[in-house]
Scaffold this motif. Structure first.
Motif, PDB file in Angstrom:
ATOM      1  N   GLY A  50       0.821  -0.911  -0.668  1.00 57.21           N
ATOM      2  CA  GLY A  50      -0.013  -0.123  -0.013  1.00 57.21           C
ATOM      3  C   GLY A  50       0.696   0.843  -0.271  1.00 57.21           C
ATOM      4  N   GLN A  51       1.364   1.411   0.753  1.00 60.75           N
ATOM      5  CA  GLN A  51       2.026   2.503   1.495  1.00 60.75           C
ATOM      6  C   GLN A  51       3.689   2.697   0.100  1.00 60.75           C
ATOM      7  N   ARG A  52       3.513   1.696   0.063  1.00 64.04           N
ATOM      8  CA  ARG A  52       4.911   1.736  -0.833  1.00 64.04           C
ATOM      9  C   ARG A  52       4.840   2.077  -2.511  1.00 64.04           C
ATOM     10  N   GLN A  53       4.192   2.673  -2.798  1.00 66.60           N
ATOM     11  CA  GLN A  53       3.335   2.315  -4.084  1.00 66.60           C
ATOM     12  C   GLN A  53       4.423   1.539  -4.847  1.00 66.60           C
ATOM     13  N   GLY A  54       4.884   1.844  -6.100  1.00 67.45           N
ATOM     14  CA  GLY A  54       5.604   1.707  -6.460  1.00 67.45           C
ATOM     15  C   GLY A  54       6.418   0.453  -6.633  1.00 67.45           C
ATOM     16  N   LYS A  55       6.364   0.002  -5.442  1.00 67.24           N
ATOM     17  CA  LYS A  55       7.647  -1.421  -4.578  1.00 67.24           C
ATOM     18  C   LYS A  55       6.441  -2.311  -4.377  1.00 67.24           C
ATOM     19  N   GLY A  56       5.109  -2.230  -3.959  1.00 67.76           N
ATOM     20  CA  GLY A  56       4.046  -2.636  -4.000  1.00 67.76           C
ATOM     21  C   GLY A  56       3.412  -3.430  -5.267  1.00 67.76           C
ATOM     22  N   TYR A  57       3.295  -2.658  -6.065  1.00 69.48           N
ATOM     23  CA  TYR A  57       3.339  -2.704  -7.720  1.00 69.48           C
ATOM     24  C   TYR A  57       3.884  -4.384  -8.098  1.00 69.48           C
ATOM     25  N   LEU A  58       4.951  -4.500  -7.848  1.00 63.64           N
ATOM     26  CA  LEU A  58       5.826  -4.933  -8.170  1.00 63.64           C
ATOM     27  C   LEU A  58       5.808  -6.330  -7.776  1.00 63.64           C
TER      28      LEU A  58
END
Length: 355
Positions: A50-58
């Motif tokens: 959630g909070q780590r948007q870019g990393k969260g998607y990856l």
């Protein structure tokens, strides 16, 4: 008469097979998710997805690519992510990617269709999933998530289900907002977090955050509680599961592969979208549809139509849509089907034009 008896037998056998397979998969995966939730708090899941948007998607893409789930067995993990209030976009990425990519699927496709088509498939499946998830998140489709039903003190129950093995002091962090807003809570209103005196709404939670993490890591897994949680979830989705399996089995038994090949041949300009649409109600795992697609290709079905069929049948199914209906409102269901159909049609035409 014999032909109808054969089709009825095929449909019945598929019903039993799917009912047993999906029930066992659902219970095992749900129990696994419940065990994982005992070790990883809502805050941790939210931080990763959630909070780590870019990393969260990856991370969601990688997780979906490594999990050998079909379109329906993805549902328990999806329910766990939604209940943990993980990032909506990364959660959707996992939903799209999981049934379409895993090492088994990639290996089978490589052997059956070659590395060029396989690489195109990987790029389309992962790329469209990421872009669609980002777009739906930006458009605010999270508002179409159906809130879980709770009774009594909703916050207490949610915290207890999410982290059944942690103490009340730790579950407080699930009740408080993420923003560092400090406000005094009167004792009469403190039941959400089990506080008996005026305290700061989130400062106490953050003070004990490290203690909570250490306690969660050292707490032994409660297998009985995980089994009970899995059984509870299974009973909730059983009517949806039974209806979806019934529909999928009837289609499997009474719609022959020869009919599909005849109406989706390479000379039909509408073969790709038709195959994508046909694929969705055909509930077939990608690992199973790839050998079937290879045989359909040999019967005259165009390679683009075959690719559309693979994505349509593996990426979505009537069973999955019925299960998703218990978690999402209609606009989100329509958006989900639109993404899968769009992905299937895009893949089909790209393969037709370039290969």
């Amino acid at each position: 008469m014999n032909e109808w008896a054969t089709m009825l037998s095929d449909a019945s056998n598929m019903f039993v097979f799917l009912a047993v397979e999906l029930s066992v998969l659902f219970l095992i995966i749900s129990a696994g998710v419940a065990l994982a939730r005992q070790k990883f708090s809502n805050a941790k899941i939210q931080q990763v997805l959630g909070q780590r948007q870019g990393k969260g998607y990856l991370i969601a893409t990688a997780l979906g690519s490594l999990t050998p789930f079909c379109s329906c067995s993805t549902i328990p993990m999806l329910r766990g992510l939604l209940s943990a209030k993980a990032g909506f976009g990364p959660t959707l990425t996992f939903l799209f990617v999981s049934p379409l990519l895993n090492p088994i699927i990639v290996g089978l496709m490589w052997v059956s269709f070659g590395w060029q088509i396989t690489l195109t498939y990987i790029v389309i499946a992962a790329g469209v999933s990421l872009l669609a998830s980002l777009l739906l998140d930006k458009l605010g489709f999270e508002r179409y998530v159906i809130k879980a039903k709770t009774s009594g003190t909703a916050c207490n129950k949610a915290a207890a289900v999410a982290m059944p093995t942690q103490e009340t002091l730790v579950t407080k962090s699930a009740c408080c907002t993420a923003a560092p807003v400090i406000e005094e809570i009167p004792a009469a209103k403190s039941s959400c977090c089990n506080v008996t005196k005026p305290v700061s709404s989130c400062s106490t939670a953050s003070t004990h955050n490290d203690q909570g993490k250490a306690q969660a890591a050292n707490t032994p897994l409660n297998y009985r509680q995980a089994s009970l949680d899995a059984w509870t979830q299974f009973k909730e989705v059983l009517p949806f599961l039974a209806l979806g399996v019934l529909l999928g089995s009837v289609i499997y038994g009474f719609v022959p592969a020869e009919w599909i090949a005849k109406h989706a041949g390479s000379d039909n300009p509408f073969a790709v979208p038709l195959s994508a649409v046909i694929g969705i109600p055909l509930y077939i795992r990608a690992e199973a549809v790839i050998p079937l697609a290879a045989s359909l290709l040999g019967k005259g079905m165009g390679v683009g139509a075959v690719m559309a069929l693979i994505i349509g049948s593996a990426g979505a199914s009537l069973t999955e849509v019925i299960l998703l209906k218990s978690m999402f409102k209609t606009p989100m269901i329509v958006a989900f089907l639109t993404v899968i159909l769009g992905m299937a049609i895009m893949m089909g035409y790209l393969v037709t034009f370039f290969f």
